[in-house]
Design a protein around this motif. Structure first.
Motif, PDB file in Angstrom:
ATOM      1  N   SER A  26      30.869   6.975   8.976  1.00  0.00           N
ATOM      2  CA  SER A  26      31.732   6.209   8.078  1.00  0.00           C
ATOM      3  C   SER A  26      31.210   4.790   7.840  1.00  0.00           C
ATOM      4  CB  SER A  26      33.154   6.140   8.645  1.00  0.00           C
ATOM      5  OG  SER A  26      33.217   5.269   9.770  1.00  0.00           O
ATOM      6  N   LEU A  27      30.180   4.384   8.578  1.00  0.00           N
ATOM      7  CA  LEU A  27      29.583   3.060   8.388  1.00  0.00           C
ATOM      8  C   LEU A  27      28.559   3.150   7.261  1.00  0.00           C
ATOM      9  CD1 LEU A  27      29.026   1.771  12.041  1.00  0.00           C
ATOM     10  CD2 LEU A  27      30.650   0.896  10.364  1.00  0.00           C
ATOM     11  N   VAL A  28      28.892   2.562   6.122  1.00  0.00           N
ATOM     12  CA  VAL A  28      28.017   2.691   4.953  1.00  0.00           C
ATOM     13  C   VAL A  28      26.864   1.710   4.986  1.00  0.00           C
ATOM     14  CG1 VAL A  28      29.896   3.602   3.545  1.00  0.00           C
ATOM     15  CG2 VAL A  28      29.442   1.129   3.538  1.00  0.00           C
ATOM     16  N   ALA A  29      27.014   0.622   5.732  1.00  0.00           N
ATOM     17  CA  ALA A  29      25.949  -0.390   5.828  1.00  0.00           C
ATOM     18  C   ALA A  29      26.311  -1.378   6.913  1.00  0.00           C
ATOM     19  CB  ALA A  29      25.755  -1.123   4.497  1.00  0.00           C
ATOM     20  N   ALA A  30      25.297  -2.062   7.430  1.00  0.00           N
ATOM     21  CA  ALA A  30      25.521  -3.100   8.446  1.00  0.00           C
ATOM     22  C   ALA A  30      24.552  -4.256   8.218  1.00  0.00           C
ATOM     23  CB  ALA A  30      25.352  -2.533   9.850  1.00  0.00           C
ATOM     24  N   ILE A  31      25.000  -5.457   8.585  1.00  0.00           N
ATOM     25  CA  ILE A  31      24.191  -6.666   8.493  1.00  0.00           C
ATOM     26  C   ILE A  31      24.163  -7.310   9.869  1.00  0.00           C
ATOM     27  CG2 ILE A  31      23.950  -8.941   7.451  1.00  0.00           C
ATOM     28  CD1 ILE A  31      25.577  -7.898   5.063  1.00  0.00           C
ATOM     29  N   ILE A  46      13.963  -9.974   4.091  1.00  0.00           N
ATOM     30  CA  ILE A  46      14.706  -8.884   4.723  1.00  0.00           C
ATOM     31  C   ILE A  46      13.932  -8.422   5.948  1.00  0.00           C
ATOM     32  CG2 ILE A  46      15.598  -6.541   4.489  1.00  0.00           C
ATOM     33  CD1 ILE A  46      15.764  -6.966   1.479  1.00  0.00           C
ATOM     34  N   VAL A  47      14.582  -8.416   7.093  1.00  0.00           N
ATOM     35  CA  VAL A  47      14.039  -7.744   8.268  1.00  0.00           C
ATOM     36  C   VAL A  47      14.489  -6.293   8.177  1.00  0.00           C
ATOM     37  CG1 VAL A  47      13.998  -7.636  10.777  1.00  0.00           C
ATOM     38  CG2 VAL A  47      14.157  -9.860   9.629  1.00  0.00           C
ATOM     39  N   GLY A  48      13.543  -5.420   7.913  1.00  0.00           N
ATOM     40  CA  GLY A  48      13.861  -4.024   7.642  1.00  0.00           C
ATOM     41  C   GLY A  48      13.599  -3.647   6.194  1.00  0.00           C
ATOM     42  N   ARG A  49      12.853  -4.495   5.460  1.00  0.00           N
ATOM     43  CA  ARG A  49      12.534  -4.171   4.058  1.00  0.00           C
ATOM     44  C   ARG A  49      11.768  -2.848   3.998  1.00  0.00           C
ATOM     45  NH1 ARG A  49      12.585  -6.253  -0.901  1.00  0.00           N
ATOM     46  NH2 ARG A  49      13.308  -8.334  -0.250  1.00  0.00           N
ATOM     47  N   GLY A  50      12.193  -1.994   3.074  1.00  0.00           N
ATOM     48  CA  GLY A  50      11.547  -0.704   2.895  1.00  0.00           C
ATOM     49  C   GLY A  50      12.040   0.372   3.839  1.00  0.00           C
ATOM     50  N   MET A  51      12.978   0.040   4.729  1.00  0.00           N
ATOM     51  CA  MET A  51      13.436   1.002   5.732  1.00  0.00           C
ATOM     52  C   MET A  51      14.836   1.549   5.448  1.00  0.00           C
ATOM     53  SD  MET A  51      12.064  -0.819   9.230  1.00  0.00           S
ATOM     54  CE  MET A  51      10.325  -1.191   9.448  1.00  0.00           C
ATOM     55  N   THR A  52      15.533   0.962   4.474  1.00  0.00           N
ATOM     56  CA  THR A  52      16.889   1.390   4.127  1.00  0.00           C
ATOM     57  C   THR A  52      17.021   1.363   2.603  1.00  0.00           C
ATOM     58  OG1 THR A  52      18.021  -0.754   3.952  1.00  0.00           O
ATOM     59  CG2 THR A  52      17.672   0.129   6.184  1.00  0.00           C
ATOM     60  N   GLN A  98      12.193  -4.258  15.465  1.00  0.00           N
ATOM     61  CA  GLN A  98      12.587  -3.552  16.684  1.00  0.00           C
ATOM     62  C   GLN A  98      13.080  -4.487  17.778  1.00  0.00           C
ATOM     63  OE1 GLN A  98      10.156  -0.297  18.134  1.00  0.00           O
ATOM     64  NE2 GLN A  98       9.216  -0.007  16.139  1.00  0.00           N
ATOM     65  N   ARG A  99      13.121  -5.783  17.507  1.00  0.00           N
ATOM     66  CA  ARG A  99      13.522  -6.749  18.508  1.00  0.00           C
ATOM     67  C   ARG A  99      14.915  -7.314  18.225  1.00  0.00           C
ATOM     68  NH1 ARG A  99      10.399  -4.736  20.907  1.00  0.00           N
ATOM     69  NH2 ARG A  99      12.298  -4.505  22.096  1.00  0.00           N
ATOM     70  N   GLN A 100      15.733  -6.608  17.455  1.00  0.00           N
ATOM     71  CA  GLN A 100      17.062  -7.097  17.111  1.00  0.00           C
ATOM     72  C   GLN A 100      18.031  -5.925  17.032  1.00  0.00           C
ATOM     73  OE1 GLN A 100      18.265  -6.553  13.596  1.00  0.00           O
ATOM     74  NE2 GLN A 100      16.484  -5.258  13.273  1.00  0.00           N
ATOM     75  N   ASP A 101      19.327  -6.237  17.210  1.00  0.00           N
ATOM     76  CA  ASP A 101      20.352  -5.199  17.323  1.00  0.00           C
ATOM     77  C   ASP A 101      20.408  -4.246  16.146  1.00  0.00           C
ATOM     78  OD1 ASP A 101      21.416  -5.702  19.843  1.00  0.00           O
ATOM     79  OD2 ASP A 101      22.901  -7.136  19.115  1.00  0.00           O
ATOM     80  N   GLY A 102      20.048  -4.725  14.960  1.00  0.00           N
ATOM     81  CA  GLY A 102      20.109  -3.857  13.792  1.00  0.00           C
ATOM     82  C   GLY A 102      19.230  -2.637  13.916  1.00  0.00           C
ATOM     83  N   ALA A 122      20.079   4.987  14.480  1.00  0.00           N
ATOM     84  CA  ALA A 122      21.211   5.908  14.565  1.00  0.00           C
ATOM     85  C   ALA A 122      21.669   6.400  13.194  1.00  0.00           C
ATOM     86  CB  ALA A 122      22.377   5.235  15.278  1.00  0.00           C
ATOM     87  N   GLY A 123      20.995   5.964  12.128  1.00  0.00           N
ATOM     88  CA  GLY A 123      21.310   6.461  10.801  1.00  0.00           C
ATOM     89  C   GLY A 123      22.183   5.558   9.957  1.00  0.00           C
ATOM     90  N   VAL A 124      22.496   4.338  10.442  1.00  0.00           N
ATOM     91  CA  VAL A 124      23.296   3.386   9.677  1.00  0.00           C
ATOM     92  C   VAL A 124      22.352   2.407   8.979  1.00  0.00           C
ATOM     93  CG1 VAL A 124      25.087   1.614   9.763  1.00  0.00           C
ATOM     94  CG2 VAL A 124      25.188   3.562  11.351  1.00  0.00           C
ATOM     95  N   PRO A 125      22.351   2.339   7.640  1.00  0.00           N
ATOM     96  CA  PRO A 125      21.472   1.390   6.953  1.00  0.00           C
ATOM     97  C   PRO A 125      21.800  -0.044   7.379  1.00  0.00           C
ATOM     98  CG  PRO A 125      22.430   2.954   5.396  1.00  0.00           C
ATOM     99  CD  PRO A 125      23.171   3.126   6.695  1.00  0.00           C
ATOM    100  N   THR A 126      20.839  -0.724   7.993  1.00  0.00           N
ATOM    101  CA  THR A 126      21.092  -2.034   8.580  1.00  0.00           C
ATOM    102  C   THR A 126      19.931  -2.973   8.273  1.00  0.00           C
ATOM    103  OG1 THR A 126      22.244  -0.923  10.403  1.00  0.00           O
ATOM    104  CG2 THR A 126      21.711  -3.248  10.708  1.00  0.00           C
ATOM    105  N   VAL A 127      20.268  -4.212   7.930  1.00  0.00           N
ATOM    106  CA  VAL A 127      19.248  -5.215   7.637  1.00  0.00           C
ATOM    107  C   VAL A 127      19.637  -6.546   8.262  1.00  0.00           C
ATOM    108  CG1 VAL A 127      18.371  -4.219   5.485  1.00  0.00           C
ATOM    109  CG2 VAL A 127      20.395  -5.708   5.432  1.00  0.00           C
ATOM    110  N   MET A 128      18.638  -7.419   8.476  1.00  0.00           N
ATOM    111  CA  MET A 128      18.846  -8.847   8.684  1.00  0.00           C
ATOM    112  C   MET A 128      18.313  -9.534   7.436  1.00  0.00           C
ATOM    113  SD  MET A 128      18.439 -10.265  12.538  1.00  0.00           S
ATOM    114  CE  MET A 128      16.664 -10.333  12.593  1.00  0.00           C
ATOM    115  N   VAL A 129      19.059 -10.517   6.946  1.00  0.00           N
ATOM    116  CA  VAL A 129      18.748 -11.112   5.656  1.00  0.00           C
ATOM    117  C   VAL A 129      18.864 -12.627   5.750  1.00  0.00           C
ATOM    118  CG1 VAL A 129      19.471 -11.291   3.244  1.00  0.00           C
ATOM    119  CG2 VAL A 129      19.600  -9.086   4.407  1.00  0.00           C
TER     120      VAL A 129
END
Length: 503
Positions: A373-378, A394-400, A428-432, A438-445
């Motif tokens: 049910s989590l559609v996205a996370a920041i 974006i930390v995670g550019r191209g991954m979500t 890989q060094r941050q909670d996102g 786990a399958g939740v689209p997550t970024v740091m921005v």
């Protein structure tokens, strides 16, 4: 932001600018649209609002916010009070605001090892290996020894590791799972002992120092009876005597090798189990979507990190990550004061990020809402280092699938977009990362991840040191500007008309 594999608390070498990306990879624990503003204008989220939170959370009274201390209690209470004041409701289910996270800290107390080949003992310096037991006293006798390369799933498939000692390379191969994930997989495969062979990038003195400070893991994680790490030279010699070659692990066709070795260990360990907590608030959406957006940032830091003789003993973590929690609170305030978006929004302060992303890992294993049910996370981490007008990275550019949404939101606010993937050195060094995995689209921005020189100066300077405190000038103008962006971005994510996963 974690330094990786809990080794950061044991010491830090200075980082040159050109080494930033490589060291980050190895160090081997960061809404209806608001009116557009030009990037050079003063953000509407006040710098002083964020500063007040940081001055509390990074004060000496909070003693560095280490999990399992009085500093944790003060931190949790402060965040929950702020969440309640801005209009959130408790989001940890039956536990109210606080999700318990069971942790166990282990420190080496002593060990004896015996390695034999063909019945003949092998000369081995016990100081070349550090061992921890699952319980205070572990004994392993006459165990077979395997060299499993990097211990990747495809490498260990079919290997009979039950009751064995598994030696593996500690370094994370490009694109592969980190050491912790590989060690857990080996434990699940039945290995009685899992020992990582370190490379030469991290000084052995830093490794031994980190273990002396304690290694903390989730109680729920699978682990072998004995775990630890070994000097590269010692590992190379053992593998060679046993008929193998460490360098062979780089061969794509590598298969685990049963070495001509037998090992026996006696391991004593100081073991302390305790509970820490994630703190979670929830803003109910206006619709009945059954979906949520998640903002998260870690509240923990390193606590009292220097001996009694030191002039400054506390690692206060003003930038890492009192600044992120300040941003989290102010985002919650701004969204709660505006029109409610259709989807629910969760706000979570995670524990034990510095110990290896453990709070986020526990949430992923035991979510308070369905992960589906989590559609996205920041994720929000280490945000008070960049000034106004920095390009948005974006930390995670191209991954979500979130890149277009982030880029358009930034441009609507007059921000330049940094389209390269250099910031992925942090991923890989941050909670996102835990949620992405786990399958939740997550970024740091934000702007803090665009200029690697600015980031490198922080990581090579006050990062994980007592100097990351309130005595240093806080650079909050860029953080406030990024807060405006994350508010707008989260509102879009929470609107099914503007963002649908997979669309």
């Amino acid at each position: 932001m974690t330094g990786g594999v809990s080794l950061a608390s044991g010491g830090r070498d200075g980082l040159s600018d050109c080494m930033v990306s490589r060291v980050l990879l190895r160090a081997a624990p960061l809404l209806g649209l608001i009116p557009a503003i030009l990037h050079a204008e003063t953000p509407t989220v006040g710098v002083e609002q964020m500063r007040r939170h940081i001055e509390v959370l990074a004060s000496d009274a909070y003693e560095g916010r280490k999990p399992g201390t009085e500093g944790e209690n003060k931190t949790l209470l402060y965040i929950a009070e702020q969440f309640q004041q801005v209009g959130l409701e408790p989001g940890a289910g039956d536990h109210g605001w606080y999700q318990p996270v069971p942790l166990t800290e282990r420190r080496p107390h002593g060990h004896r090892t015996l390695w034999t080949a063909g019945g003949t003992p092998i000369a081995f310096n016990t100081k070349d290996v550090i061992l921890l037991g699952a319980s205070p006293k572990e004994v392993l006798r006459d165990a077979p020894v395997w060299f499993v390369g990097y211990g990747l799933p495809e490498q260990i498939a079919g290997a009979d590791l039950k009751g064995a000692v598994a030696l593996l390379l500690y370094e994370t191969p490009k694109g592969g799972p980190d050491y912790g994930e590989r060690a857990k997989a080996l434990a699940k495969a039945g290995a009685a002992a899992v020992i990582g062979i370190m490379d030469d990038e991290i000084p052995w003195s830093a490794v031994t120092g980190a273990y002396a400070h304690g290694q903390t893991r989730l109680d729920t994680d699978p682990r072998a009876l004995i775990g630890g790490v070994m000097l590269l030279g010692a590992g190379e010699r053992l593998v060679e005597v046993g008929g193998g070659n460490v360098a062979g692990a780089a061969d794509p066709a590598f298969k685990p090798l049963a070495l001509d070795l037998i090992a026996s260990f006696d391991v004593s360990t100081e073991v302390r189990s305790y509970k820490s907590h994630n703190v979670i608030g929830r803003l109910r959406g206006s619709g009945d979507t059954g979906e949520s957006v998640l903002y998260l940032g870690h509240w923990d830091h390193l606590g009292i990190c220097r001996p009694e003789s030191a002039k400054d003993r506390i690692c206060n973590g003003a930038v890492d990550n009192a600044s992120g929690i300040a941003m989290l609170i102010e985002i919650a305030r701004a969204i709660a004061e505006g029109a409610r978006p259709a989807r629910d929004i969760l706000f979570m302060g995670t524990t034990a990020e510095e110990m290896g992303l453990l709070g986020a890992e526990y949430f992923a294993q035991n979510p308070t809402v369905s992960l589906d049910s989590l559609v996205a996370a920041i994720n929000i981490d280490t945000v008070a280092i960049a000034g106004l007008g920095e390009p948005v990275a974006i930390v995670g550019r191209g991954m979500t699938p979130l890149d277009p949404l982030v880029d358009s939101s930034a441009r609507e606010l007059g921000r330049e977009v940094d389209t390269d993937d250099e910031a992925n050195a942090l991923v890989q060094r941050q909670d996102g990362w835990v949620l992405t995995r786990a399958g939740v689209p997550t970024v740091m921005v934000g702007g803090s991840f665009s200029d690697m020189k600015v980031l490198g100066d922080f990581l090579g300077g006050p990062y994980h040191q007592p100097e990351d405190d309130l005595k240093r000038p806080l650079v909050l103008e860029g953080a406030a500007e990024d807060t405006e962006l994350l508010i707008a971005l989260g509102r879009k994510m929470a609107d099914p008309e503007q963002y649908r996963p997979g669309r």
